[in-house]
Design an enzyme around this catalytic site. Sequence first.
Site, PDB file in Angstrom:
ATOM      1  N   ASP B  10       0.921  -1.142   0.211  1.00 26.63           N
ATOM      2  CA  ASP B  10      -0.102  -0.108  -0.064  1.00 26.63           C
ATOM      3  C   ASP B  10       0.786   1.308   0.056  1.00 26.63           C
ATOM      4  O   ASP B  10       1.966   1.126   0.228  1.00 26.63           O
ATOM      5  CB  ASP B  10      -0.847  -0.115   1.363  1.00 26.63           C
ATOM      6  CG  ASP B  10      -1.941   1.262   1.438  1.00 26.63           C
ATOM      7  OD1 ASP B  10      -2.340   1.678   0.150  1.00 26.63           O
ATOM      8  OD2 ASP B  10      -2.092   1.712   2.397  1.00 26.63           O
ATOM      9  N   SER B  11       0.347   2.324  -0.365  1.00 24.39           N
ATOM     10  CA  SER B  11       1.079   3.590  -0.326  1.00 24.39           C
ATOM     11  C   SER B  11       1.634   3.946   1.202  1.00 24.39           C
ATOM     12  O   SER B  11       2.753   4.328   1.468  1.00 24.39           O
ATOM     13  CB  SER B  11       0.185   4.784  -0.554  1.00 24.39           C
ATOM     14  OG  SER B  11      -0.892   4.808   0.199  1.00 24.39           O
ATOM     15  N   TYR B  42      -0.582   8.659  -1.977  1.00 23.04           N
ATOM     16  CA  TYR B  42      -0.675   8.572  -3.562  1.00 23.04           C
ATOM     17  C   TYR B  42      -1.779   9.160  -4.096  1.00 23.04           C
ATOM     18  O   TYR B  42      -1.663   9.507  -5.499  1.00 23.04           O
ATOM     19  CB  TYR B  42      -0.450   6.892  -3.902  1.00 23.04           C
ATOM     20  CG  TYR B  42       0.675   6.250  -3.737  1.00 23.04           C
ATOM     21  CD1 TYR B  42       1.831   6.693  -3.192  1.00 23.04           C
ATOM     22  CD2 TYR B  42       0.688   4.798  -4.176  1.00 23.04           C
ATOM     23  CE1 TYR B  42       2.875   5.945  -3.130  1.00 23.04           C
ATOM     24  CE2 TYR B  42       1.760   4.197  -4.081  1.00 23.04           C
ATOM     25  CZ  TYR B  42       3.002   4.555  -3.631  1.00 23.04           C
ATOM     26  OH  TYR B  42       4.144   3.815  -3.300  1.00 23.04           O
ATOM     27  N   GLY B  43      -2.983   9.185  -3.271  1.00 22.38           N
ATOM     28  CA  GLY B  43      -4.302   9.576  -3.857  1.00 22.38           C
ATOM     29  C   GLY B  43      -4.465  10.868  -4.638  1.00 22.38           C
ATOM     30  O   GLY B  43      -5.339  10.900  -5.475  1.00 22.38           O
ATOM     31  N   CYS B  73      -4.064  -1.130  -2.057  1.00 22.55           N
ATOM     32  CA  CYS B  73      -4.100   0.229  -2.127  1.00 22.55           C
ATOM     33  C   CYS B  73      -5.246   0.503  -3.123  1.00 22.55           C
ATOM     34  O   CYS B  73      -5.304   0.203  -4.386  1.00 22.55           O
ATOM     35  CB  CYS B  73      -2.713   0.881  -2.521  1.00 22.55           C
ATOM     36  SG  CYS B  73      -2.926   2.665  -2.851  1.00 22.55           S
ATOM     37  N   THR B  75      -5.922   3.374  -4.618  1.00 25.38           N
ATOM     38  CA  THR B  75      -5.467   4.178  -5.647  1.00 25.38           C
ATOM     39  C   THR B  75      -4.558   3.550  -6.779  1.00 25.38           C
ATOM     40  O   THR B  75      -4.847   3.666  -7.793  1.00 25.38           O
ATOM     41  CB  THR B  75      -4.338   5.343  -5.164  1.00 25.38           C
ATOM     42  OG1 THR B  75      -5.234   6.204  -4.004  1.00 25.38           O
ATOM     43  CG2 THR B  75      -3.745   6.265  -6.152  1.00 25.38           C
ATOM     44  N   GLU B 148      -5.202   9.476   9.305  1.00 26.01           N
ATOM     45  CA  GLU B 148      -3.720   9.430   9.864  1.00 26.01           C
ATOM     46  C   GLU B 148      -3.682  10.242  11.119  1.00 26.01           C
ATOM     47  O   GLU B 148      -2.891  10.132  11.791  1.00 26.01           O
ATOM     48  CB  GLU B 148      -2.834   9.664   8.778  1.00 26.01           C
ATOM     49  CG  GLU B 148      -3.025   8.705   7.820  1.00 26.01           C
ATOM     50  CD  GLU B 148      -1.697   8.405   6.895  1.00 26.01           C
ATOM     51  OE1 GLU B 148      -0.838   9.110   6.949  1.00 26.01           O
ATOM     52  OE2 GLU B 148      -1.553   7.048   6.585  1.00 26.01           O
ATOM     53  N   CYS B 182     -10.918   2.902  -0.745  1.00 24.52           N
ATOM     54  CA  CYS B 182      -9.555   3.401  -0.134  1.00 24.52           C
ATOM     55  C   CYS B 182      -9.300   2.578   1.163  1.00 24.52           C
ATOM     56  O   CYS B 182     -10.490   2.513   1.861  1.00 24.52           O
ATOM     57  CB  CYS B 182      -9.467   4.882   0.244  1.00 24.52           C
ATOM     58  SG  CYS B 182      -7.936   5.484   0.778  1.00 24.52           S
ATOM     59  N   THR B 183      -8.047   2.005   1.377  1.00 23.99           N
ATOM     60  CA  THR B 183      -8.041   1.113   2.364  1.00 23.99           C
ATOM     61  C   THR B 183      -7.984   1.625   3.862  1.00 23.99           C
ATOM     62  O   THR B 183      -7.836   1.196   4.795  1.00 23.99           O
ATOM     63  CB  THR B 183      -6.751   0.126   2.311  1.00 23.99           C
ATOM     64  OG1 THR B 183      -5.551   0.927   1.930  1.00 23.99           O
ATOM     65  CG2 THR B 183      -7.193  -0.886   0.962  1.00 23.99           C
ATOM     66  N   HIS B 184      -7.930   2.979   3.814  1.00 25.41           N
ATOM     67  CA  HIS B 184      -8.128   3.927   5.118  1.00 25.41           C
ATOM     68  C   HIS B 184      -9.317   3.930   5.501  1.00 25.41           C
ATOM     69  O   HIS B 184      -9.717   4.248   6.942  1.00 25.41           O
ATOM     70  CB  HIS B 184      -7.505   5.363   4.970  1.00 25.41           C
ATOM     71  CG  HIS B 184      -6.024   5.563   4.988  1.00 25.41           C
ATOM     72  ND1 HIS B 184      -5.196   5.078   3.971  1.00 25.41           N
ATOM     73  CD2 HIS B 184      -5.367   5.881   5.906  1.00 25.41           C
ATOM     74  CE1 HIS B 184      -3.765   5.549   4.451  1.00 25.41           C
ATOM     75  NE2 HIS B 184      -4.115   6.110   5.544  1.00 25.41           N
TER      76      HIS B 184
END
Lengths: 266, 266
Positions: B10-11, B42-43, B73, B75, B148, B182-184
Amino acid sequence: MDERPIGVFDSGLGGLTAVRELMQVLPGENIVYFGDTGRVPYGGRSDDTIIRYAQQDVRFLESFDIKAILVACGTVSSVLHRFSGSLRLPVTGVVEPAAAAARVATKNRRVGIIGTAATVRSKCYIQALGGGIEAMAQACPLFVPLVENGRFKLGDVVIETVAREYLSPFIEFGCDTLILGCTHYPLLRDIIAELLPGVTLIDSGAAGAKSLASLLRDGGSLCGRSSGGKVEYHVSDDPSGFGRLASLFLGTCVNADARKVDIETY
Amino acid sequence: MDERPIGVFDSGLGGLTAVRELMQVLPGENIVYFGDTGRVPYGGRSDDTIIRYAQQDVRFLESFDIKAILVACGTVSSVLHRFSGSLRLPVTGVVEPAAAAARVATKNRRVGIIGTAATVRSKCYIQALGGGIEAMAQACPLFVPLVENGRFKLGDVVIETVAREYLSPFIEFGCDTLILGCTHYPLLRDIIAELLPGVTLIDSGAAGAKSLASLLRDGGSLCGRSSGGKVEYHVSDDPSGFGRLASLFLGTCVNADARKVDIETY
């Protein structure tokens, strides 16, 4: 007299707030700007990574025949002492100039500092302010993404809530001067002034630009023109859309294009 | 039977939400994880930059003797078709698996998609959902920095205000299913569920993990163990503090260390 351009770099386009000041104080000078838009932001990264990226940024600028470098990035400026010894050109960061301006501005000898996580961790401003000043620093990690997403206008509940959280400790601290330790923050001037009325705000990028201008003037290294300076722009990600974002930070409509650089090869 | 580990990247560390799912469906498999923390996020970057970074990430994982790659990821997954032809290992992204899960879940054939600017720009989900589904996509550029910075809890006016802005168009659109592209975003599940009650939320990272598990099972490439799988972690910025942030995304306390990788050399 020295006709060579001045090199300026930042992690992204926030450093253009310093270019704006440089164009005002030295309107005849040519400028080469680099914004590391492919790796922005720097402020949450480790010192080692910031220094590695900054050294590549400097090497790219050195590939032009420039006479001096302005580090228009608060984060890089805060670790500049760790690699400035290896640089062959005169380099000015924003920390010492902003600290000097704050020392002059403060009456009650209490100075606040806002910056990225890396800038606050470095304690660079507390060292630069020196003895006789009480200083308090606060990391504001959400300010850069909020500004980059256009969230810097009065009345926006998101930026106002975040700003109140970050800035309210300064009310209790009672500083009369606050250093805006990141070149993105001048766009938040109205928000910050509303929350900290009467506090003098020090624009670190502008202080760095003025300091570099003095350095060149004292060294007899100005170009001798009083107008007509040109700026060329380079970025490390796709330059399309550059003009729109650049206009935001330069405070004027920019029609110039930017060129793409493969910064990892420097 | 294939004892080799699975590579996941992932980023940053958001992709660990997919690792969590992979550990649940294939608890015996060993995993090599790479998070590009030195260049996250990255997005907001251009397709060319995202592809260049992703190819380096893949080459790093290929330096291990792995059997398959999960692109955890959103993105990178949205531009995966542009470089997947050059890959020598089986690779699964999150787009097609999440779109397939959404097709199964939707009753009214209206599906919403949230993702980064790059993911929405790619229109990958609209293509993957195919005919007979009305789809609407919304870029949510502030979600990653807010998550984050720990701003994902119910009652936080900042994330609730931003989420309301991004998600309210879906109320009018009337979708019964929303892809978290998005994995967040799984960390925002409570916030999103509060704003879009009754809407089925599709976790794209979990869908990708399940899809890779099926691929390995169908190909006879599982390791043959039903427990005891190990994960090793690699990042491109300073690994200190890794455990704390990783614990957030894995949903369990992580005591493991991460190793530092100089990703630009791959």
